[in-house]
Motif scaffolding. Structure first.
Motif, PDB file in Angstrom:
ATOM      1  N   ARG A 175      57.504 -18.707  -7.646  1.00  0.00           N
ATOM      2  CA  ARG A 175      57.359 -20.170  -7.780  1.00  0.00           C
ATOM      3  C   ARG A 175      57.987 -20.745  -6.568  1.00  0.00           C
ATOM      4  O   ARG A 175      57.422 -21.552  -5.751  1.00  0.00           O
ATOM      5  N   LEU A 176      59.300 -20.026  -6.206  1.00  0.00           N
ATOM      6  CA  LEU A 176      59.632 -20.871  -5.004  1.00  0.00           C
ATOM      7  C   LEU A 176      59.135 -20.667  -3.713  1.00  0.00           C
ATOM      8  O   LEU A 176      59.105 -21.357  -2.948  1.00  0.00           O
ATOM      9  N   LYS A 177      58.299 -19.401  -3.843  1.00  0.00           N
ATOM     10  CA  LYS A 177      57.319 -18.814  -2.466  1.00  0.00           C
ATOM     11  C   LYS A 177      56.342 -20.175  -2.457  1.00  0.00           C
ATOM     12  O   LYS A 177      55.919 -20.631  -1.466  1.00  0.00           O
ATOM     13  N   GLU A 178      55.902 -20.532  -3.546  1.00  0.00           N
ATOM     14  CA  GLU A 178      54.757 -21.433  -3.764  1.00  0.00           C
ATOM     15  C   GLU A 178      55.334 -22.954  -3.232  1.00  0.00           C
ATOM     16  O   GLU A 178      54.233 -23.695  -2.754  1.00  0.00           O
ATOM     17  N   LEU A 179      56.267 -23.134  -3.272  1.00  0.00           N
ATOM     18  CA  LEU A 179      56.852 -24.526  -2.716  1.00  0.00           C
ATOM     19  C   LEU A 179      57.396 -24.373  -1.461  1.00  0.00           C
ATOM     20  O   LEU A 179      57.619 -25.631  -0.878  1.00  0.00           O
ATOM     21  N   SER A 180      57.410 -23.136  -0.755  1.00  0.00           N
ATOM     22  CA  SER A 180      57.833 -23.076   0.574  1.00  0.00           C
ATOM     23  C   SER A 180      56.787 -22.655   1.655  1.00  0.00           C
ATOM     24  O   SER A 180      56.077 -21.989   1.665  1.00  0.00           O
ATOM     25  N   LEU A 181      56.742 -23.853   2.692  1.00  0.00           N
ATOM     26  CA  LEU A 181      55.956 -23.542   3.830  1.00  0.00           C
ATOM     27  C   LEU A 181      55.980 -22.353   4.483  1.00  0.00           C
ATOM     28  O   LEU A 181      54.812 -21.656   4.589  1.00  0.00           O
ATOM     29  N   MET A 182      57.175 -21.749   4.736  1.00  0.00           N
ATOM     30  CA  MET A 182      57.451 -20.606   5.481  1.00  0.00           C
ATOM     31  C   MET A 182      56.571 -19.353   4.913  1.00  0.00           C
ATOM     32  O   MET A 182      56.461 -18.497   5.462  1.00  0.00           O
ATOM     33  N   ASP A 183      56.692 -19.295   3.609  1.00  0.00           N
ATOM     34  CA  ASP A 183      55.958 -18.240   2.749  1.00  0.00           C
ATOM     35  C   ASP A 183      54.897 -18.321   2.448  1.00  0.00           C
ATOM     36  O   ASP A 183      54.222 -17.229   1.921  1.00  0.00           O
ATOM     37  N   GLN A 184      54.050 -19.353   2.979  1.00  0.00           N
ATOM     38  CA  GLN A 184      52.499 -19.215   2.506  1.00  0.00           C
ATOM     39  C   GLN A 184      51.874 -18.457   3.713  1.00  0.00           C
ATOM     40  O   GLN A 184      52.002 -18.261   4.921  1.00  0.00           O
ATOM     41  N   ASN A 185      50.762 -17.770   3.028  1.00  0.00           N
ATOM     42  CA  ASN A 185      49.937 -16.862   4.331  1.00  0.00           C
ATOM     43  C   ASN A 185      49.133 -18.044   4.855  1.00  0.00           C
ATOM     44  O   ASN A 185      48.474 -18.924   4.582  1.00  0.00           O
ATOM     45  N   PHE A 186      49.100 -17.767   6.092  1.00  0.00           N
ATOM     46  CA  PHE A 186      48.333 -18.421   7.143  1.00  0.00           C
ATOM     47  C   PHE A 186      46.683 -18.530   6.864  1.00  0.00           C
ATOM     48  O   PHE A 186      46.266 -17.758   6.632  1.00  0.00           O
ATOM     49  N   ILE A 187      46.313 -19.655   6.737  1.00  0.00           N
ATOM     50  CA  ILE A 187      44.932 -19.993   6.332  1.00  0.00           C
ATOM     51  C   ILE A 187      43.958 -19.251   6.938  1.00  0.00           C
ATOM     52  O   ILE A 187      42.964 -18.991   6.648  1.00  0.00           O
ATOM     53  N   LYS A 188      44.333 -19.278   8.447  1.00  0.00           N
ATOM     54  CA  LYS A 188      43.448 -18.847   9.464  1.00  0.00           C
ATOM     55  C   LYS A 188      43.584 -17.226   9.576  1.00  0.00           C
ATOM     56  O   LYS A 188      42.540 -16.635  10.118  1.00  0.00           O
ATOM     57  N   GLU A 189      44.695 -16.608   8.977  1.00  0.00           N
ATOM     58  CA  GLU A 189      44.826 -15.349   9.057  1.00  0.00           C
ATOM     59  C   GLU A 189      45.670 -14.802   7.981  1.00  0.00           C
ATOM     60  O   GLU A 189      47.112 -14.876   8.292  1.00  0.00           O
ATOM     61  N   GLN A 190      44.728 -14.469   6.821  1.00  0.00           N
ATOM     62  CA  GLN A 190      45.822 -14.422   5.678  1.00  0.00           C
ATOM     63  C   GLN A 190      46.816 -13.106   5.696  1.00  0.00           C
ATOM     64  O   GLN A 190      47.825 -12.994   4.702  1.00  0.00           O
ATOM     65  N   SER A 191      46.718 -12.173   6.794  1.00  0.00           N
ATOM     66  CA  SER A 191      47.662 -11.134   6.866  1.00  0.00           C
ATOM     67  C   SER A 191      49.206 -11.600   7.422  1.00  0.00           C
ATOM     68  O   SER A 191      50.138 -10.533   7.379  1.00  0.00           O
ATOM     69  N   ILE A 192      49.375 -12.771   7.643  1.00  0.00           N
ATOM     70  CA  ILE A 192      50.632 -12.995   8.267  1.00  0.00           C
ATOM     71  C   ILE A 192      50.943 -14.555   7.536  1.00  0.00           C
ATOM     72  O   ILE A 192      50.068 -15.306   6.960  1.00  0.00           O
ATOM     73  N   THR A 193      52.444 -14.557   7.308  1.00  0.00           N
ATOM     74  CA  THR A 193      52.747 -15.811   6.699  1.00  0.00           C
ATOM     75  C   THR A 193      53.016 -17.053   7.982  1.00  0.00           C
ATOM     76  O   THR A 193      52.999 -16.487   9.195  1.00  0.00           O
ATOM     77  N   ILE A 194      53.391 -18.052   7.506  1.00  0.00           N
ATOM     78  CA  ILE A 194      53.756 -19.287   8.680  1.00  0.00           C
ATOM     79  C   ILE A 194      54.995 -18.773   9.195  1.00  0.00           C
ATOM     80  O   ILE A 194      54.958 -19.060  10.346  1.00  0.00           O
ATOM     81  N   GLU A 195      55.801 -18.345   8.672  1.00  0.00           N
ATOM     82  CA  GLU A 195      57.024 -17.949   9.249  1.00  0.00           C
ATOM     83  C   GLU A 195      56.740 -16.913  10.454  1.00  0.00           C
ATOM     84  O   GLU A 195      57.268 -16.892  11.501  1.00  0.00           O
ATOM     85  N   GLU A 196      56.072 -15.896  10.333  1.00  0.00           N
ATOM     86  CA  GLU A 196      55.581 -14.716  11.410  1.00  0.00           C
ATOM     87  C   GLU A 196      54.686 -15.395  12.327  1.00  0.00           C
ATOM     88  O   GLU A 196      54.819 -15.255  13.495  1.00  0.00           O
TER      89      GLU A 196
END
Length: 220
Positions: free
Chosen positions: A154-175
């Protein structure tokens, strides 16, 4: 047998990753020409480099906006870097655009990272998980373990950094950000964002004609 690395291979990898030509060549040589492995090599190298820069002050940057088709969702984002020179680079500006689109697409995201989520919100979410019906007959140990896993999700759902990048699902926004730190050579920080939904918070009065006439009669 070592596969021959052509200049076209190196250029293609550079276009995919944004890494330098020399780094691309070394990565391809290490992976014997396998592009996917070479990308992973560069990504790991980039993340390590980015971690060293993450504590440096970032006070330049830009404010980016995004309005979704139909003009019903809008996003404002402040993203920082260390110099105005990097802020004007197309790679940095594209990163800002991509992140505003990500925020518009992820309606559950309200915080930059899990560290930004207030303790009272975390406590509230944990209590909700512990009170769910499917945990009623579980032992306290099992209940706590399941609730903890669900809370983390649930906390990951609320966190931008933990989202999978919509253009490349293999990486997160943090990565994604760390890749750009490595590419541009400066620390990059998301400072704040705001999402606007058309009509959000407005209580819409929806009386039908019959109710309206009825109330008028009663008032007479």
């Amino acid at each position: 047998m070592q596969k021959k690395i052509s200049s076209e291979n190196i250029k293609d990898l550079r276009n995919k990753t944004g890494a330098g030509m020399t780094d691309c060549k070394k990565a391809l040589e290490s992976s014997n020409g396998d592009v996917h492995i070479a990308i992973e090599i560069l990504r790991k190298k980039g993340l390590a480099t980015a971690d060293k820069k993450s504590s440096r002050l970032a006070s330049e940057g830009l404010i980016e906006s995004y309005i979704h088709a139909g003009s019903r969702i809008g996003v404002l984002l402040e993203i920082n870097c260390e110099t105005d020179f990097v802020a004007r680079q197309p790679e940095f500006q594209q990163l800002a655009k991509d992140i505003t689109m990500q925020i518009a697409a992820c309606q559950l995201v309200n915080y930059i990272s899990k560290n930004d989520i207030p303790l009272d919100i975390i406590d509230y979410e944990e209590k909700l998980e512990l009170q769910k019906d499917d945990l009623t007959n579980k032992s306290d140990e099992i209940k706590s373990k399941i609730a903890k896993g669900r809370l983390e999700k649930r906390l990951k759902e609320l966190s931008l950094m933990d989202q999978n990048f919509i253009k490349e699902q293999s990486i997160t926004i943090e990565e994604l950000i760390k890749q750009h730190i490595s590419l541009l050579g400066e620390n990059i920080k998301i400072r704040r964002f705001e999402r606007f939904l058309l009509g959000e918070g407005i209580q819409i009065k929806n009386n039908n004609f019959v109710n309206e006439v009825s109330s008028m009669i009663q008032s007479d």
